[in-house]
Design a protein around this motif. Sequence first.
Motif, mmCIF file in Angstrom:
data_model
loop_
_atom_site.group_PDB
_atom_site.id
_atom_site.type_symbol
_atom_site.label_atom_id
_atom_site.label_comp_id
_atom_site.label_asym_id
_atom_site.label_seq_id
_atom_site.Cartn_x
_atom_site.Cartn_y
_atom_site.Cartn_z
ATOM 1 N N VAL A 87 0.854 -1.183 0.000
ATOM 2 C CA VAL A 87 0.000 0.000 0.000
ATOM 3 C C VAL A 87 0.894 1.239 0.000
ATOM 4 O O VAL A 87 2.041 1.184 0.447
ATOM 5 N N ALA A 88 0.387 2.329 -0.564
ATOM 6 C CA ALA A 88 1.135 3.598 -0.587
ATOM 7 C C ALA A 88 0.308 4.683 0.098
ATOM 8 O O ALA A 88 -0.871 4.869 -0.220
ATOM 9 N N LEU A 89 0.942 5.390 1.076
ATOM 10 C CA LEU A 89 0.345 6.567 1.697
ATOM 11 C C LEU A 89 0.975 7.793 1.062
ATOM 12 O O LEU A 89 2.199 7.993 1.160
ATOM 13 N N VAL A 90 0.180 8.629 0.405
ATOM 14 C CA VAL A 90 0.711 9.718 -0.417
ATOM 15 C C VAL A 90 0.165 11.055 0.088
ATOM 16 O O VAL A 90 -1.064 11.260 0.148
ATOM 17 N N ASP A 91 1.103 11.958 0.431
ATOM 18 C CA ASP A 91 0.711 13.319 0.806
ATOM 19 C C ASP A 91 0.209 14.043 -0.438
ATOM 20 O O ASP A 91 0.799 13.947 -1.519
ATOM 21 N N LEU A 136 0.393 11.917 -8.919
ATOM 22 C CA LEU A 136 1.223 10.737 -8.657
ATOM 23 C C LEU A 136 0.364 9.473 -8.678
ATOM 24 O O LEU A 136 0.757 8.444 -9.256
ATOM 25 N N CYS A 137 -0.799 9.541 -8.067
ATOM 26 C CA CYS A 137 -1.705 8.377 -8.046
ATOM 27 C C CYS A 137 -2.107 7.999 -9.466
ATOM 28 O O CYS A 137 -2.121 6.808 -9.818
ATOM 29 N N VAL A 141 -3.740 3.064 -2.989
ATOM 30 C CA VAL A 141 -3.180 4.375 -2.630
ATOM 31 C C VAL A 141 -4.135 5.048 -1.636
ATOM 32 O O VAL A 141 -5.349 5.129 -1.882
ATOM 33 N N VAL A 142 -3.578 5.529 -0.529
ATOM 34 C CA VAL A 142 -4.331 6.295 0.460
ATOM 35 C C VAL A 142 -3.758 7.715 0.484
ATOM 36 O O VAL A 142 -2.567 7.899 0.787
ATOM 37 N N GLY A 188 -9.246 12.978 -4.751
ATOM 38 C CA GLY A 188 -8.434 11.809 -4.426
ATOM 39 C C GLY A 188 -9.065 10.517 -4.916
ATOM 40 O O GLY A 188 -8.396 9.648 -5.483
ATOM 41 N N LEU A 189 -10.373 10.369 -4.703
ATOM 42 C CA LEU A 189 -11.060 9.163 -5.164
ATOM 43 C C LEU A 189 -11.118 9.100 -6.687
ATOM 44 O O LEU A 189 -10.965 8.040 -7.287
ATOM 45 N N ASP A 190 -11.350 10.271 -7.335
ATOM 46 C CA ASP A 190 -11.381 10.305 -8.804
ATOM 47 C C ASP A 190 -10.035 9.943 -9.400
ATOM 48 O O ASP A 190 -9.964 9.387 -10.509
ATOM 49 N N ALA A 191 -8.942 10.272 -8.718
ATOM 50 C CA ALA A 191 -7.594 9.943 -9.212
ATOM 51 C C ALA A 191 -7.282 8.457 -9.104
ATOM 52 O O ALA A 191 -6.284 7.987 -9.661
ATOM 53 N N GLY A 192 -8.111 7.705 -8.365
ATOM 54 C CA GLY A 192 -7.893 6.266 -8.228
ATOM 55 C C GLY A 192 -7.538 5.827 -6.842
ATOM 56 O O GLY A 192 -7.286 4.632 -6.614
#
Length: 539
Positions: free
Chosen positions: A61-65, A76-77, A91-92, A107-111
């Motif tokens: 999993v990736a946590l992305v600021d 990035l996502c 991705v969170v 964020g949700l639209d980006a995936g």
Amino acid sequence: MSGFAEQTDTTVLVVDDVAASRYAMGAVLRRAGHRVVPVASAGEALIELDVRLRAGTLPDVALVDVGLPDMNGFELCRRVKAQPLMATLPVVHFSAAAVAPRDRCRGLDAGGEAYLTVPAEPQEIQAVVGAALRGARRRSGAETLVQRLTLLSEAILTVQAARCPEELADAAGEGASRLTRAPAVVFVIGPEGELHRGTSHGRPARALPDAGAHDTVARLVARISEGRSGVHSLVVPAPLWPAGFFRPGVEEDARLAVAVTRHGRTPVCVATPARRTATGVPADDGLVARLAEATALAAEPLLMYQAERHVALTLQHSFLPRPHRLPRLPGLDLVARYVPASRQAEIGGDFYAALRTPEGALTAVGDVVGHSLEAATVMVEMRHALRAYSVEESDPGVLAERLDRMLQHFHPDATATVCLALVDPATGRTLIANAGHLPPLVVRAAGGAEYARVCGPLLGLGLDRPEPSELRLTPGDRLLMVTDGLIETRGTDLAVSLDQLRTAAADAPPGLHALCDTLLGCFGHDREDDIAMLALRLE
């Protein structure tokens, strides 16, 4: 927190340009049992993911600021999800500034799978990461199952299309190998205990164990399947399983899926290396068991057909005169050949005959229409009927009519072709009656070859028959009679094949054996039908 500490052996990529924030986020995740890979920018994240992708160790999993300096977290996502091999990476997004509903929607639209507002309680961070992991695993598991079910379907279709037990075992071995991503070997045991083996394509057959190891496997499978039906899965430890079936010279535990048909006639064993789970218990594979079951169901009729074909061939050969035991016909040299089709082809009703009569030598070549044990038995009856009729009658036209009536009476659903030739060795006078068969070919001693002008309807139809044709042979002339299995080829016009046969016969060296050898060399390879051939020459 204790509930999330059980999620070990997972890796979390933390992308944050603030060192203190990276440290705090990493500490929370490590306490929950995760491995943490911290990076400070989107560019570093892409490099890290590319390196890990090449090594086959992508994070779980990736946590992305969201507010990264070189590229925002949404972009990035998108880039990560656009790469097929990384599209399943959950991705969170997290942010302390972009906390409005529209930011969460972006964020949700980006995936992204989730969106965290920080600072957040450790339990919330762990819960969101755990939920993202569970969702990704469910999706990955479903996709993997679909892929494996597709592989199973393809393997079963290939198995069902097999034309012989060896081809079937090889197809099952390759299918099992693709399902398990490991070497595989398949054993099919026939009704008489004969063993047919197949392996996956990556396993060289020359390095397989010897016959003693195969006998050991045959006894083991027979013991497992005795008195049973259905599919049985078990693990055989290395000391009891011969070394080298999966890897040359290597002892390994084997997981066996042994399938036995309802009547218990055709045991099939699919063997793969036994894989073990984290607890040390061998992992079961239900799809391999389904493949073993499908292989057993396909093998039973295939082996029954082989047995029927063997019976038919034995019957056919037993009633055909052996070429070196042809009857001595005064004034004639005679040569016959019979070539069965490939093992995959069905049995046919081809036959030849050479008989002595008061009026001369009677020769015949024929073919019962159809490919089955019944065709072979009808062929035998026709030969016997011809021998009996020729005791009192030698005229080819009359004999053809009698054979026609015999088929109509005893086998009303059967038809056959036959060419009959009565040769007087003293004068060379030859009478020919043809019933739907290839015309005989006359190869002249002076050079050249031509077909006899003779025709007539199939036997078994009850149609009027023309009078026999007459021609005259001179010393050295060769008369050739063949069944259509010699030249008939799908997609090629029969007239073209007949002309090719005539040309090849005209160019053949002198002699009956040379003529037959030449024609079989030109046309007799990989035929789909049996070949009967009879050649004669005035002495």
